[in-house]
Design a protein around this motif. Structure first.
Motif, short mmCIF file in Angstrom:
data_model
loop_
_atom_site.label_atom_id
_atom_site.label_comp_id
_atom_site.label_asym_id
_atom_site.label_seq_id
_atom_site.Cartn_x
_atom_site.Cartn_y
_atom_site.Cartn_z
N LYS A 37 -15.31 86.89 28.59
CA LYS A 37 -14.85 87.74 29.68
C LYS A 37 -16.03 88.50 30.29
O LYS A 37 -16.94 88.93 29.59
CB LYS A 37 -13.79 88.73 29.20
CG LYS A 37 -13.14 89.50 30.35
CD LYS A 37 -11.92 90.28 29.91
CE LYS A 37 -11.29 91.01 31.09
NZ LYS A 37 -10.13 91.84 30.71
N GLU A 38 -15.99 88.64 31.60
CA GLU A 38 -17.09 89.29 32.32
C GLU A 38 -16.73 90.72 32.68
O GLU A 38 -15.60 91.01 33.07
CB GLU A 38 -17.43 88.50 33.59
CG GLU A 38 -18.66 89.01 34.33
CD GLU A 38 -19.02 88.15 35.53
OE1 GLU A 38 -18.69 88.55 36.66
OE2 GLU A 38 -19.61 87.08 35.33
N TYR A 39 -17.70 91.61 32.57
CA TYR A 39 -17.53 93.03 32.89
C TYR A 39 -18.69 93.49 33.76
O TYR A 39 -19.70 92.78 33.91
CB TYR A 39 -17.50 93.88 31.61
CG TYR A 39 -16.33 93.58 30.72
CD1 TYR A 39 -15.15 94.29 30.84
CD2 TYR A 39 -16.41 92.56 29.78
CE1 TYR A 39 -14.06 94.00 30.03
CE2 TYR A 39 -15.32 92.26 28.97
CZ TYR A 39 -14.14 92.98 29.10
OH TYR A 39 -13.07 92.67 28.31
N LEU A 40 -18.54 94.66 34.33
CA LEU A 40 -19.69 95.33 34.93
C LEU A 40 -20.37 96.12 33.83
O LEU A 40 -19.72 96.86 33.09
CB LEU A 40 -19.25 96.26 36.06
CG LEU A 40 -18.75 95.59 37.34
CD1 LEU A 40 -18.25 96.65 38.33
CD2 LEU A 40 -19.84 94.74 37.98
N VAL A 41 -21.67 95.95 33.71
CA VAL A 41 -22.44 96.66 32.68
C VAL A 41 -23.24 97.77 33.36
O VAL A 41 -23.96 97.53 34.32
CB VAL A 41 -23.41 95.72 31.95
CG1 VAL A 41 -24.17 96.47 30.88
CG2 VAL A 41 -22.65 94.54 31.34
N LYS A 42 -23.08 99.00 32.87
CA LYS A 42 -23.85 100.15 33.36
C LYS A 42 -24.88 100.50 32.29
O LYS A 42 -24.53 100.90 31.17
CB LYS A 42 -22.93 101.33 33.63
CG LYS A 42 -23.64 102.58 34.14
CD LYS A 42 -24.10 102.43 35.57
CE LYS A 42 -24.52 103.77 36.18
NZ LYS A 42 -25.63 104.43 35.47
N LEU A 43 -26.16 100.29 32.62
CA LEU A 43 -27.24 100.56 31.68
C LEU A 43 -28.35 101.27 32.44
O LEU A 43 -28.86 100.75 33.44
CB LEU A 43 -27.75 99.26 31.05
CG LEU A 43 -28.76 99.40 29.90
CD1 LEU A 43 -28.64 98.23 28.95
CD2 LEU A 43 -30.19 99.50 30.42
N GLY A 44 -28.71 102.47 31.99
CA GLY A 44 -29.66 103.28 32.76
C GLY A 44 -29.07 103.58 34.12
O GLY A 44 -27.95 104.06 34.24
N THR A 45 -29.82 103.29 35.16
CA THR A 45 -29.31 103.49 36.53
C THR A 45 -28.90 102.17 37.15
O THR A 45 -28.64 102.11 38.35
CB THR A 45 -30.39 104.15 37.40
OG1 THR A 45 -31.59 103.34 37.38
CG2 THR A 45 -30.73 105.54 36.90
N ARG A 46 -28.81 101.12 36.35
CA ARG A 46 -28.49 99.79 36.85
C ARG A 46 -27.04 99.43 36.53
O ARG A 46 -26.54 99.72 35.44
CB ARG A 46 -29.43 98.76 36.22
CG ARG A 46 -29.31 97.37 36.79
CD ARG A 46 -29.93 97.32 38.18
NE ARG A 46 -29.60 96.06 38.83
CZ ARG A 46 -30.28 94.92 38.69
NH1 ARG A 46 -31.33 94.88 37.89
NH2 ARG A 46 -29.92 93.84 39.32
N LYS A 47 -26.35 98.82 37.48
CA LYS A 47 -25.01 98.30 37.24
C LYS A 47 -24.99 96.84 37.71
O LYS A 47 -25.34 96.55 38.85
CB LYS A 47 -23.95 99.10 38.00
CG LYS A 47 -22.51 98.65 37.70
CD LYS A 47 -21.51 99.32 38.62
CE LYS A 47 -21.38 100.80 38.34
NZ LYS A 47 -20.32 101.42 39.18
N LEU A 48 -24.58 95.92 36.81
CA LEU A 48 -24.58 94.51 37.16
C LEU A 48 -23.57 93.77 36.29
O LEU A 48 -23.14 94.29 35.26
CB LEU A 48 -25.98 93.92 36.98
CG LEU A 48 -26.47 93.60 35.57
CD1 LEU A 48 -27.72 92.73 35.65
CD2 LEU A 48 -26.72 94.83 34.72
N PRO A 49 -23.17 92.57 36.70
CA PRO A 49 -22.22 91.80 35.87
C PRO A 49 -22.84 91.38 34.55
O PRO A 49 -24.04 91.13 34.45
CB PRO A 49 -21.91 90.58 36.75
CG PRO A 49 -22.29 90.96 38.13
CD PRO A 49 -23.44 91.90 37.98
N GLY A 50 -22.01 91.32 33.53
CA GLY A 50 -22.44 90.84 32.22
C GLY A 50 -21.28 90.18 31.52
O GLY A 50 -20.11 90.54 31.75
#
Length: 564
Positions: A327-340
């Motif tokens: 399953k794919e989610y949006l990943v928020k890491l640091g100031t970056r948000k991207l699909p994972g």
């Protein structure tokens, strides 16, 4: 005076967390006169025989007061003569574990409350494990309700033994165990005459003295960029909070992931010019030349910060829906948000024993070790080495609720990852021959793994599947890897560098199976030119322009994720 201390109280239901903090506020004379009068009045009309109910200072919701439990996280700021504090009083009920995790994410120290009569419970173990996972290094185990066990030293020693076993299991850095009575005030702000056998300091004195300072990554400078500030054509600044180290005008920094170097030309702290800045400050940094930097990039003095695509993470699952592989989610890491995408669940952790249990899925409030693949390479590091670059949350792409929080345990380097296509030094990723499935009930797209096969020159390829149909003769252009794959009669004829590729009129697709709008040599030349001059923040626009999904691909609907 010591620096600011941020701490939480946690533990099982009705262990006395709110009462403890309320008593500290009351005994330390940290209440306004009207707050004290309101407390006395509310206590009289409550259900505790008119005695002062210190928990009312923290439990503000009507539902909390009615049930006698904490539901939301209550934050309080207070100052004594020796230190300033911010405390997060967190709920003990398992249903509100996600609220407790929010409180743990900000804290430097955890007070874990334990009922002297009941000892270490399942929820006590869960909360201690979550605190350790969130990077809290300093723990105070407050063995509460000692008045209800007649201040028995033998009972305290029994509970203390269980706590030490738990601390050893979790490898806690610093542990303090204090017998208290939150209601009666024993060992809360003053030493207790009822427990002369306990000769160490009371709780508040320990909190005022404990040193929770922590150094990261050799104290190297890094700043995750939150915003690029360009009010006019003469000014371009990169804004964010310095997470580690210090910087001054004249220092050379590296921009990641672009790996360009530049010199710091100016530093603004607010609207005031500064010659230097340090960790914790929000600043605007000007560089002496144009660099490829946007939100989510990192400015650092350490060139070796990892820029990778796959990580192993410890996750606390907080969603009502189960977590399945694929399953794919949006990943928020640091100031970056991207699909994972969750690629693998290694195991889940038994909260009671710490046992690692193989699991096909994860349910709410469970802790698991998983492998996550990002949509592209980002600046990421292990949580133990760089806290801000190693903590993340997973966001459901449909409901936008936070599904999980976690920390990076290991970063997988590109050299360790299995490529999709390979010939000598030429490597390319992708998922061109993998299936795409759409779950109707959960409105989620998943990708069938396909066994992580690597294709080489001469291999037969599967040109048809449930969700794709390619011609027998076509070319694959892996733009970001700068690799071209030539498919002839359903077989890989060759894998070549992109600069050696010549358009021959055959259909062209990318490594994901998307058709590319390349119909002539001129189209390919334009594609190559835009690829070479593309900036980091133009990536999505570039692929939207040149890619088309539906020509060779389709999405197949399914009612579960076990196809993965």
């Amino acid at each position: 005076m010591s620096g600011l201390l941020k701490f939480i109280t946690c533990g099982s239901v009705d262990d006395g967390k709110s009462t403890l903090i309320g008593h500290i506020l009351y005994d330390s004379k940290l209440l306004y006169a009207d707050q004290e009068k309101a407390l006395l009045l509310d206590s009289r009309i409550g259900s505790r025989g008119g005695e002062i109910d210190y928990s009312l200072l923290l439990d503000g919701l009507m539902a909390e007061r009615e049930q006698g439990i904490t539901i939301d996280v209550a934050y309080r700021y207070f100052t004594t003569a020796r230190r300033s504090f911010i405390v997060a009083d967190t709920p003990g009920h398992e249903e509100y574990t996600r609220n407790m995790a929010v409180g743990a994410s900000f804290a430097q120290l955890a007070i874990v409350m334990i009922d002297a009569k009941q000892g270490v419970l399942v929820q006590t173990r869960r909360h201690a494990r979550i605190c350790a996972m969130m990077g809290i290094r300093y723990f105070v185990f407050a063995v509460n309700k000692m008045d209800l066990v007649n201040y028995s030293q033998a009972r305290f020693e029994k509970v203390k033994g269980d706590i030490k076993a738990l601390a050893d299991e979790l490898r806690l850095y610093s542990v303090k165990i204090i017998p208290v009575s939150a209601t009666a005030g024993d060992n809360v702000t003053h030493a207790s005459g009822n427990m002369p056998w306990y000769e160490e300091e009371p709780l508040l004195s320990y909190l005022e003295e404990v040193d929770v300072s922590r150094q990261e990554a050799g104290d190297v400078f890094y700043l995750p960029v939150q915003r690029v500030c360009r009010p006019n054509h003469e000014f371009r600044g990169f804004q964010g909070q310095i997470e580690c180290g210090k910087i001054q005008v004249g220092d050379v920094v590296t921009t990641l992931p672009s790996k360009e170097t530049a010199t710091v030309k100016g530093i603004l702290n607010g609207d005031a010019k500064a010659e230097q800045a340090a960790a914790g400050q929000a600043v605007t940094i000007q560089l002496d030349k144009e660099v490829d930097v946007s939100r989510g990039c990192v400015l650092t003095s350490w060139k070796e910060l990892p820029v990778e695509k796959q990580v192993t993470v410890s996750l606390l699952w907080m969603d009502d829906e189960k977590l399945f592989v694929g399953k794919e989610y949006l990943v928020k890491l640091g100031t970056r948000k991207l699909p994972g995408t969750v690629r693998e669940i290694f195991y889940k952790v038994d909260v009671n024993t710490g046992e690692q249990i193989p699991a096909p899925y994860i349910e709410k409030n469970e802790i698991a070790l998983c492998r996550i693949e990002f949509a592209e390479k980002i600046v990421v590091d292990t949580f133990k080495r760089n806290k801000t670059l190693g903590e993340l949350i997973l966001i459901d792409r449909v409901s936008h609720m936070t599904s999980a929080c976690g920390v990076v345990e290991e970063v997988h380097h590109a050299a360790d990852e299995k490529p999709y296509f390979e010939k000598g030094e030429l490597k390319a990723g992708g998922y061109i021959f993998e299936e795409l499935y759409f779950n109707l009930d959960q409105a989620a797209l998943s990708r069938m793994n396909g066994g992580e096969k690597t294709y080489h020159a001469g291999d037969l390829v599967p040109v048809a599947g449930d969700s794709y149909q390619y011609p027998d003769y076509f070319d694959i252009v892996a733009a970001e890897s700068r690799v071209a794959v030539l498919i002839r009669s359903q077989r890989i004829q060759d894998i070549i560098p992109l600069e050696a590729y010549q358009f021959t009129g055959l259909p062209v697709v990318d490594e994901r199976g998307f058709a590319l709008y390349i119909k002539s040599e001129a189209d390919f030349d334009n594609f190559r030119y835009e690829l070479e001059h593309m900036k980091a923040n133009e990536r999505t626009e570039f692929f939207n322009k040149w890619s088309r999904f539906e020509l060779y691909r389709k999405i197949v609907c399914t009612d579960n994720f076990w196809v993965i």
